[in-house]
Design an enzyme around this catalytic site. Structure first.
Site, PDB file in Angstrom:
ATOM      1  N   CYS A 135       0.826  -1.229   0.000  1.00  0.00           N
ATOM      2  CA  CYS A 135       0.000   0.000   0.000  1.00  0.00           C
ATOM      3  C   CYS A 135       0.853   1.270   0.000  1.00  0.00           C
ATOM      4  CB  CYS A 135      -0.929   0.019   1.203  1.00  0.00           C
ATOM      5  SG  CYS A 135      -2.039  -1.378   1.206  1.00  0.00           S
ATOM      6  N   HIS A 144      -3.605   7.153   1.427  1.00  0.00           N
ATOM      7  CA  HIS A 144      -3.892   5.851   0.811  1.00  0.00           C
ATOM      8  C   HIS A 144      -5.295   5.446   1.254  1.00  0.00           C
ATOM      9  CE1 HIS A 144      -4.153   1.661   0.089  1.00  0.00           C
ATOM     10  NE2 HIS A 144      -3.981   1.332   1.362  1.00  0.00           N
ATOM     11  N   ASN A 155     -10.198  -0.380  -1.833  1.00  0.00           N
ATOM     12  CA  ASN A 155      -8.773  -0.217  -1.550  1.00  0.00           C
ATOM     13  C   ASN A 155      -7.988  -0.840  -2.714  1.00  0.00           C
ATOM     14  OD1 ASN A 155      -6.133  -0.703  -0.617  1.00  0.00           O
ATOM     15  ND2 ASN A 155      -6.791  -1.094   1.481  1.00  0.00           N
TER      16      ASN A 155
HETATM   17  O1  UT7 Z   1      -4.505  -1.129   2.867  1.00  0.00           O
HETATM   18  C1  UT7 Z   1      -3.689  -0.990   3.980  1.00  0.00           C
HETATM   19  C2  UT7 Z   1      -3.807  -2.019   4.972  1.00  0.00           C
HETATM   20  N1  UT7 Z   1      -5.136  -2.462   5.272  1.00  0.00           N
HETATM   21  C3  UT7 Z   1      -5.891  -1.795   6.152  1.00  0.00           C
HETATM   22  O2  UT7 Z   1      -5.556  -0.746   6.601  1.00  0.00           O
HETATM   23  C4  UT7 Z   1      -7.155  -2.464   6.627  1.00  0.00           C
HETATM   24  C5  UT7 Z   1      -7.279  -2.333   8.129  1.00  0.00           C
HETATM   25  N2  UT7 Z   1      -8.383  -3.073   8.707  1.00  0.00           N
HETATM   26  C6  UT7 Z   1      -9.677  -2.800   8.417  1.00  0.00           C
HETATM   27  O3  UT7 Z   1      -9.964  -1.937   7.620  1.00  0.00           O
HETATM   28  C7  UT7 Z   1     -10.743  -3.560   9.163  1.00  0.00           C
HETATM   29  O4  UT7 Z   1     -10.144  -4.362  10.156  1.00  0.00           O
HETATM   30  C8  UT7 Z   1     -11.650  -4.461   8.255  1.00  0.00           C
HETATM   31  C9  UT7 Z   1     -12.552  -3.592   7.400  1.00  0.00           C
HETATM   32  C10 UT7 Z   1     -10.800  -5.318   7.352  1.00  0.00           C
HETATM   33  C11 UT7 Z   1     -12.521  -5.372   9.093  1.00  0.00           C
HETATM   34  O5  UT7 Z   1     -13.318  -4.582   9.965  1.00  0.00           O
HETATM   35  P1  UT7 Z   1     -13.355  -4.893  11.532  1.00  0.00           P
HETATM   36  O6  UT7 Z   1     -14.283  -3.928  12.099  1.00  0.00           O
HETATM   37  O7  UT7 Z   1     -11.935  -4.872  12.043  1.00  0.00           O
HETATM   38  O8  UT7 Z   1     -13.966  -6.340  11.590  1.00  0.00           O
HETATM   39  P2  UT7 Z   1     -13.357  -7.701  12.153  1.00  0.00           P
HETATM   40  O9  UT7 Z   1     -12.424  -8.314  11.187  1.00  0.00           O
HETATM   41  O10 UT7 Z   1     -12.871  -7.486  13.566  1.00  0.00           O
HETATM   42  O11 UT7 Z   1     -14.669  -8.591  12.247  1.00  0.00           O
HETATM   43  C12 UT7 Z   1     -15.776  -8.204  13.091  1.00  0.00           C
HETATM   44  C13 UT7 Z   1     -16.945  -9.145  12.827  1.00  0.00           C
HETATM   45  C14 UT7 Z   1     -16.570 -10.615  12.921  1.00  0.00           C
HETATM   46  O12 UT7 Z   1     -17.701 -11.318  13.430  1.00  0.00           O
HETATM   47  P3  UT7 Z   1     -17.800 -11.725  15.001  1.00  0.00           P
HETATM   48  O13 UT7 Z   1     -16.594 -12.569  15.267  1.00  0.00           O
HETATM   49  O14 UT7 Z   1     -17.769 -10.419  15.743  1.00  0.00           O
HETATM   50  O15 UT7 Z   1     -19.081 -12.437  15.067  1.00  0.00           O
HETATM   51  C15 UT7 Z   1     -16.346 -11.027  11.498  1.00  0.00           C
HETATM   52  O16 UT7 Z   1     -16.562 -12.418  11.271  1.00  0.00           O
HETATM   53  O17 UT7 Z   1     -17.419  -8.964  11.476  1.00  0.00           O
HETATM   54  C16 UT7 Z   1     -17.407 -10.210  10.788  1.00  0.00           C
HETATM   55  N3  UT7 Z   1     -17.072  -9.968   9.390  1.00  0.00           N
HETATM   56  C17 UT7 Z   1     -17.971  -9.727   8.451  1.00  0.00           C
HETATM   57  N4  UT7 Z   1     -19.318  -9.682   8.476  1.00  0.00           N
HETATM   58  C18 UT7 Z   1     -19.940  -9.423   7.328  1.00  0.00           C
HETATM   59  C19 UT7 Z   1     -15.816  -9.877   8.844  1.00  0.00           C
HETATM   60  N5  UT7 Z   1     -15.921  -9.588   7.544  1.00  0.00           N
HETATM   61  C20 UT7 Z   1     -17.240  -9.505   7.280  1.00  0.00           C
HETATM   62  C21 UT7 Z   1     -17.958  -9.235   6.103  1.00  0.00           C
HETATM   63  N6  UT7 Z   1     -19.303  -9.191   6.168  1.00  0.00           N
HETATM   64  N7  UT7 Z   1     -17.336  -9.001   4.920  1.00  0.00           N
END
Ligand code: UT7
Length: 333
Positions: free
Chosen positions: A113, A260, A290
């Site tokens: 990135c 970014h 992204n």
């Molecule tokens: O590009 C440069 C580097 N990348 C980044 O900077 C990305 C940084 N991270 C993020 O942007 C976020 O962590 C994400 C958008 C990737 C994920 O969001 P989050 O709020 O951190 O969600 P999480 O991974 O902690 O998941 C929370 C919940 C989980 O369910 P439980 O365990 O709470 O029941 C996941 O299973 O959301 C669930 N989940 C989803 N639900 C519906 C994860 N992905 C999805 C999805 N749709 N696509």
């Protein structure tokens, strides 16, 4: 001593729009979850005719035309991508061939990135020292073919999109304008927190197994989302402040921040920490998701096309991503 000035910008995104509702048809997610957690409404996915380097070529042609130079006049290509056309050679030489450049150097950058800012910095050093008068800097990515749309990868699959962006740098004698400074960092301690582990030259034969290709297998990117998110917000702010300090400037001096496009919530957190108004932060992740190394040049081009950047403006670019790598650039337009 010379400075490098951005003389032309261009971008290319595939025509195929994939909305959150389209993703709901093929994977276990919802439009609401994606919008709330990322701000993304839609992204672009390549069609069969698109390749990483052909998208880069399209973006480059626009940038070259706007800069008023022909591919034949180019002296250097610096190409950032995490999704190259081949394992080797790099996509830089494919772009050199596609644009029909002379036998100029083509350097591939692997900083994910942060790739575009790293690439900009590399090209800037060649121009500052007087070795070259102009350079093409490109970021191009195809994510859609390599995502895990199962529950293992759904947090990653929803954020990434495809596209390319390019900038032509030209040497200037005016030390008050152009790229004032670039600031690059890495911390490999967290290399596996956001990574694609296969195919790998570290794998003993057979280098590819059924397991690698199945959902959750190492042929798909892995990411500890919350950990990456936390580090991103911290490092983005640090590296922006580092750039300002190096130039004895203040946050209030920034006319436009082009971060970014990792996640809209990350951009908003940086904006809040720095105390910048909405008008000074450019985001387009809503439309493209992204696109890693391509996200800054696409956003910068759109900001310029929309008239958000005027002569004399101070523009700040900042990035964070897999590696971890992070970087910033301050540009006096
Ligand atoms: O590009 C440069 C580097 N990348 C980044 O900077 C990305 C940084 N991270 C993020 O942007 C976020 O962590 C994400 C958008 C990737 C994920 O969001 P989050 O709020 O951190 O969600 P999480 O991974 O902690 O998941 C929370 C919940 C989980 O369910 P439980 O365990 O709470 O029941 C996941 O299973 O959301 C669930 N989940 C989803 N639900 C519906 C994860 N992905 C999805 C999805 N749709 N696509």
């Amino acid at each position: 001593m010379k400075r490098s000035k951005i003389a032309g910008l261009g971008y290319y995104v595939p025509s195929r729009v994939v909305t959150n509702h389209d993703l709901v048809q093929i994977m276990n997610t919802t439009h609401e979850w994606i919008v709330e957690r990322t701000g993304i409404l839609e992204r672009r996915y390549v069609s069969e005719e698109d390749k990483n380097y052909t998208m880069a070529a399209q973006a480059s042609k626009t940038a070259l035309e706007r800069a008023g130079i022909s591919p034949y006049e180019l002296e250097l290509i610096v190409y950032a991508t995490l999704s190259p056309d081949y394992q080797f050679p790099g996509s830089g030489v494919l772009l050199q061939r596609e644009l029909k450049c002379r036998t100029i150097p083509a350097i591939d950058i692997r900083a994910q990135c942060s790739g575009f800012v790293y690439a900009l910095s590399v090209a800037d050093q060649f121009i500052r020292t007087g070795m070259y008068q102009n350079a093409l800097v490109v970021g191009s990515e195809i994510h859609s073919y390599g995502l895990d749309y199962s529950d293992y990868g759904r947090h990653i699959a929803v954020i990434f999109g495809d596209g390319a962006g390019a900038a032509v740098l030209k040497a200037t004698d005016n030390l008050q304008e152009g790229i004032l400074s670039t600031h690059l960092h890495s911390d490999g301690e967290f290399a596996e927190k956001l990574a694609l582990l296969s195919p790998s030259f570290s794998c003993k034969p057979p280098r590819i197994t059924e397991e690698m290709l199945s959902p959750g297998g190492s042929f798909y990117p892995v990411m500890d989302g919350p950990f990456v998110f936390k580090n991103a917000t911290q490092r983005f702010c640090e590296v922006i402040l580092e750039a300002l300090q190096a130039n004895q400037l203040r946050v209030e001096d920034i006319d436009l921040l082009v971060p970014h496009q990792a996640n809209l919530r990350i951009s908003q957190a940086i904006q809040k920490q720095l105390g910048l108004p909405d008008s000074k932060v450019f985001n387009n992740i809503q439309k493209y998701g992204n696109t890693t190394a391509a996200s800054i040049p696409i956003a910068l081009t759109e900001a310029w096309e929309a008239g958000n950047i005027k002569d004399g403006d101070l523009v700040c670019l900042a990035a964070f991503g897999s590696g971890f790598t992070w970087a910033s650039a301050l540009i006096r337009w």
